[in-house]
Design a protein around this motif. Sequence first.
Motif, PDB file in Angstrom:
ATOM      1  N   SER A  80     -11.986  37.192 -14.069  1.00 51.55           N
ATOM      2  CA  SER A  80     -11.402  36.963 -12.750  1.00 51.55           C
ATOM      3  C   SER A  80     -11.450  35.476 -12.407  1.00 51.55           C
ATOM      4  CB  SER A  80     -12.168  37.750 -11.684  1.00 51.55           C
ATOM      5  OG  SER A  80     -13.473  37.221 -11.513  1.00 51.55           O
ATOM      6  N   ASP A  81     -10.538  35.050 -11.561  1.00 49.15           N
ATOM      7  CA  ASP A  81     -10.512  33.647 -11.160  1.00 49.15           C
ATOM      8  C   ASP A  81     -11.810  33.250 -10.463  1.00 49.15           C
ATOM      9  OD1 ASP A  81      -7.974  33.745 -12.144  1.00 49.15           O
ATOM     10  OD2 ASP A  81      -6.950  33.477 -10.212  1.00 49.15           O
ATOM     11  N   THR A  82     -12.332  34.128  -9.645  1.00 46.76           N
ATOM     12  CA  THR A  82     -13.561  33.821  -8.906  1.00 46.76           C
ATOM     13  C   THR A  82     -14.730  33.595  -9.861  1.00 46.76           C
ATOM     14  OG1 THR A  82     -12.825  35.141  -7.023  1.00 46.76           O
ATOM     15  CG2 THR A  82     -15.178  34.651  -7.161  1.00 46.76           C
ATOM     16  N   LYS A  83     -14.895  34.492 -10.822  1.00 42.71           N
ATOM     17  CA  LYS A  83     -15.998  34.351 -11.769  1.00 42.71           C
ATOM     18  C   LYS A  83     -15.825  33.105 -12.633  1.00 42.71           C
ATOM     19  CE  LYS A  83     -18.579  36.778 -15.379  1.00 42.71           C
ATOM     20  NZ  LYS A  83     -18.697  38.030 -16.180  1.00 42.71           N
ATOM     21  N   LEU A  84     -14.570  32.856 -13.073  1.00 38.20           N
ATOM     22  CA  LEU A  84     -14.336  31.672 -13.898  1.00 38.20           C
ATOM     23  C   LEU A  84     -14.664  30.404 -13.122  1.00 38.20           C
ATOM     24  CD1 LEU A  84     -13.312  30.293 -16.454  1.00 38.20           C
ATOM     25  CD2 LEU A  84     -10.988  30.467 -15.537  1.00 38.20           C
ATOM     26  N   ASN A  85     -14.264  30.337 -11.871  1.00 35.56           N
ATOM     27  CA  ASN A  85     -14.559  29.143 -11.070  1.00 35.56           C
ATOM     28  C   ASN A  85     -16.062  28.944 -10.897  1.00 35.56           C
ATOM     29  OD1 ASN A  85     -11.951  28.168 -10.607  1.00 35.56           O
ATOM     30  ND2 ASN A  85     -11.611  29.582  -8.901  1.00 35.56           N
ATOM     31  N   GLN A  86     -16.800  30.036 -10.747  1.00 35.61           N
ATOM     32  CA  GLN A  86     -18.261  29.921 -10.639  1.00 35.61           C
ATOM     33  C   GLN A  86     -18.857  29.356 -11.925  1.00 35.61           C
ATOM     34  OE1 GLN A  86     -19.428  33.922  -9.650  1.00 35.61           O
ATOM     35  NE2 GLN A  86     -19.091  33.643  -7.453  1.00 35.61           N
TER      36      GLN A  86
END
Length: 551
Positions: free
Chosen positions: A108-114
């Motif tokens: 997910s974009d959120t996990k990748l950004n983290q």
Amino acid sequence: MITKIKANKSFRGTTKYVLEKEKAQIIGGNMYGITTDKLVEQFTLSAHLNPQLKDPCYHLMLSVPKTDRDLNDEELANLSQRHFANVIVLSRLKGDEAQVKQPLKRISDTKLNQLVDEFIETELPAYDFFIARHSDKKHDHTHIVASRVNNLDGKSIRTWNNYAYSEHSARLLEREFNLTPVQSSWESKRKAMTRNQLERVERDGLPGEEIMRQAIEQAAASKPTMPEFIERLWSEHQIKAIVSYYSHGAVRGIKFGIDIGSVNEDGSPRLLWKQGGNLNKYKCSFSKLQSELAINYEPLRDDAEIKRLTDLIESAPIPPINQQIIEQATSTITTDNLEILPKQSEPITEIKPPITQTQSLELYRHYSLELENELFTDRDKQVAVRAIQDGKTDPEVAEILKASPALWNQEEARALVLIAKNQLAKQQPSPESQQAEQQQLRQELLAIAVPVGVELINHLIEDTGKDSLKFKHSSLSKQGRELVFTHDERGEVFRVQVNRNPQGEIEYSVVNIGEVKQSDIETWQKAKQILLEYIEHERQQSITRTRGLSR
């Protein structure tokens, strides 16, 4: 954004290419050097930590479309650094999370950004890299040159599937930085452009094949019937779609033709033809036009109309603009997307015979001289300005613009004419400012042309027995102690007498100087680069030249 990514062996070659381009500037990174030698020295130390790695140099590029907002150095550096971090983090993923081409499986974009935030904070400093901004194109682009070797553990960045990771990163950054979204190659079902193709697009604008692909997608957007699609391609985009049949009546295939400016010996246009399957195997064959783009085809209903259109289109010239009216805008035209707002018509007081297609092409070539490196829209705005300044009427200028490889339709050509007229109306400098500008151009020209011209004479002419050197649209000649630069159309631009003072420095006195244009300075900037390359070649070959113009 357009993205490129490649691993290679040569830190020196890559760094030299990136840093020694005109207007290159380092805007980010974590390295102490700013010269090629210092940076390569640091990269080499890093590579020694993993001597088995064959391609230790990582080269990534991000290109922001010129239609997007301008990004300052800090924003571009931040965007580029995050792109580099995205690619590294994505390269470490395993299983479904690494399947970036599959939205339902990938991380997910959120996990990748983290993960990327954590990586930038803790691990990114372990990789040597610098970010350089290039301003030699009509849009922003940055180069990231990095070592693939981690300075703490000697492990290397994996490059498997790196182009897909790079494209996925670009899509994330487009959303994060509010930039124009672009489809990834797998989303558009189209092969990604090769490195050479991308460089040609940057230099020349879209090639004919890409213009055809985009026009086909636009013409098919409303899911027309096959005859409607063929007619729309021709009337709106001046692209010929020719359907061929077997002797028993079934469709054999479809091919597409576009005028890209080439001419036959008799002056007639030489079209670029592509079979549908070769143009884009996923969408442009006759069957794929139906299955992929939902173009409706029924043989009993459509074949007669298709054959009629084929007969008309195969022999049809590009339709001329109606010479009875000049359309003028009553309000603003948006220059970026050529949006045409309400217009009113005004009759022409004097009707001239329309210029022919061959004349249009010749005039386009004339007015586009020295604009070859501009992208199509910028180039053709200047073509329109030059034609208007040369006394051409609005319809004539529009017809000239339709000879552009960009294949403007009638409305777009008219819009470009109005943009050019608006631009000229805003310019109109005072006589005093014109004189000051001309004086400044003369000073700039002589400052670069005289020393470069002397060295060109010394290196390229003196030992050959010749007395002149031909450029693309001008020439340089040696006439005794005088250096003379002449434009093919404007005549003598300058004539100076050259000497060397006792300290060996070049001195000159102006004998004559005429009208100077910015294009003259650009010509000499290119000549300087050619001279430097020639001198470097001579140095490597250990050739010594001793005779010269001012010795």
